[in-house]
Design a protein around this motif. Structure first.
Motif, PDB file in Angstrom:
ATOM      1  N   GLN A   4       2.853   1.620   0.934  1.00  0.00           N
ATOM      2  CA  GLN A   4       2.721   1.820  -0.510  1.00  0.00           C
ATOM      3  C   GLN A   4       2.225   0.544  -1.189  1.00  0.00           C
ATOM      4  O   GLN A   4       1.365   0.586  -2.080  1.00  0.00           O
ATOM      5  CB  GLN A   4       4.047   2.252  -1.126  1.00  0.00           C
ATOM      6  N   ASP A   5       2.792  -0.597  -0.757  1.00  0.00           N
ATOM      7  CA  ASP A   5       2.361  -1.873  -1.327  1.00  0.00           C
ATOM      8  C   ASP A   5       0.889  -2.138  -1.018  1.00  0.00           C
ATOM      9  O   ASP A   5       0.124  -2.560  -1.887  1.00  0.00           O
ATOM     10  CB  ASP A   5       3.231  -3.008  -0.764  1.00  0.00           C
TER      11      ASP A   5
ATOM     12  N   LYS B  49      -1.344   0.018  -3.129  1.00  0.00           N
ATOM     13  CA  LYS B  49      -1.448  -0.531  -4.494  1.00  0.00           C
ATOM     14  C   LYS B  49      -2.390  -1.733  -4.512  1.00  0.00           C
ATOM     15  O   LYS B  49      -3.208  -1.878  -5.413  1.00  0.00           O
ATOM     16  CB  LYS B  49      -0.070  -0.925  -5.012  1.00  0.00           C
ATOM     17  N   ARG B  50      -2.284  -2.586  -3.494  1.00  0.00           N
ATOM     18  CA  ARG B  50      -3.171  -3.755  -3.425  1.00  0.00           C
ATOM     19  C   ARG B  50      -4.630  -3.329  -3.291  1.00  0.00           C
ATOM     20  O   ARG B  50      -5.520  -3.957  -3.877  1.00  0.00           O
ATOM     21  CB  ARG B  50      -2.769  -4.658  -2.254  1.00  0.00           C
TER      22      ARG B  50
ATOM     23  N   THR C  12      -5.960  -0.479  -4.408  1.00  0.00           N
ATOM     24  CA  THR C  12      -6.366   0.047  -5.714  1.00  0.00           C
ATOM     25  C   THR C  12      -6.626  -1.102  -6.691  1.00  0.00           C
ATOM     26  O   THR C  12      -7.635  -1.097  -7.416  1.00  0.00           O
ATOM     27  CB  THR C  12      -5.270   0.975  -6.279  1.00  0.00           C
ATOM     28  N   ASP C  13      -5.728  -2.088  -6.702  1.00  0.00           N
ATOM     29  CA  ASP C  13      -5.916  -3.244  -7.586  1.00  0.00           C
ATOM     30  C   ASP C  13      -7.170  -4.030  -7.217  1.00  0.00           C
ATOM     31  O   ASP C  13      -7.900  -4.501  -8.093  1.00  0.00           O
ATOM     32  CB  ASP C  13      -4.690  -4.170  -7.534  1.00  0.00           C
TER      33      ASP C  13
END
Length: 191
Positions: free
Chosen positions: A101-102, A105-106, A108-109
Motif C-alpha cells: 500500500q505504501d 501511494k509512492r 501515485t505520488d
C-alpha cells in the motif's frame, strides 16, 4: 453544436465588419505549427522535455517493478499459509500488505510529481520561445498593416477559423524573421 453556432456568428460578424471597413483593416493568417516545427529552440526544448519525461518514467517503472516483485513474494507466501504457520505467515502478509500500500501511494505520488515537474519545465522552456514567436508575428503584422492574424494550425485546440478566402499568409515572413530555413510542413488545414 453551440460552439459551432457561436463561431459561425463571430465569423459572419467579422466578414460583415470586414466588408464595411475593407479599406481600413486587413486580415492575415499563420500556421504556428509550421513555425514551431522548424524553430531550432522549440526542437531543442522538445528534446529536453522528452529526456526529462523518460527519466521520470524510468524512476516510476523501477518502483512498479519493485511493487510487482513484492506482490509476487506476498502471493507466494500466501500459498504457504496453513493452520500450523497461520500466526507467523499472517503477520508477514500484513506487513507485506502495508508495504505494498505504501509503495502504491509512492508510485501515485511520483506520477503526480513527475507530471507537475514536466509541466513546469515545459512552461519554463516554451514561454520564452512563445514570446519570441509572438513578437515576430506582431512585428510582421505591423509591417504588413494587418489588423487581425488568425492561427490556422489544427493542433491549437481546433481550428476556430471556419473559412477564409485570401488574406495574407504570414507564416513564411515570420519564419524569415526568426531565421528559420527548414521547411517541414504539417498537414494543411481544411478550408
Amino acid at each position: 453544436m453551440r460552439k459551432l453556432i457561436n463561431v459561425f456568428f463571430v465569423a459572419t460578424g467579422l466578414l460583415f465588419t470586414a466588408n464595411i471597413a475593407n479599406a481600413q483593416q486587413k486580415v492575415g493568417h499563420i500556421n504556428s505549427e509550421e513555425v514551431f516545427s522548424n524553430l531550432p529552440e522549440a526542437k531543442a526544448a522538445q528534446v529536453t522535455l522528452e529526456a526529462l519525461g523518460k527519466t521520470k518514467q524510468a524512476d516510476i517503472d523501477g518502483m512498479i517493478k519493485e511493487y510487482q516483485t513484492k506482490l509476487a513474494v506476498a502471493q507466494a507466501k500466501e500459498k504457504t499459509l496453513s493452520e500450523a504457520n497461520k500466526e507467523v505467515v499472517g503477520k508477514e502478509l500484513q506487513t507485506a500488505g502495508a508495504e505494498l500500500q505504501d509503495l502504491e501511494k509512492r508510485i501515485t505520488d511520483a506520477r503526480t510529481k513527475a507530471s507537475q515537474e514536466v509541466g513546469a519545465k515545459q512552461g519554463e522552456l516554451f514561454q520564452p520561445i512563445q514570446a519570441k514567436v509572438a513578437n515576430a508575428i506582431s512585428s510582421v503584422a505591423k509591417e504588413k498593416g494587418l489588423a487581425y492574424v488568425f492561427d490556422i494550425a489544427n493542433g491549437q485546440g481546433g481550428n476556430n477559423l471556419v473559412y477564409w478566402e485570401g488574406g495574407d499568409d504570414i507564416t513564411a515572413s515570420v519564419k524569415a524573421k526568426l531565421n528559420i530555413t527548414a521547411t517541414a510542413k504539417p498537414a494543411a488545414p481544411k478550408k
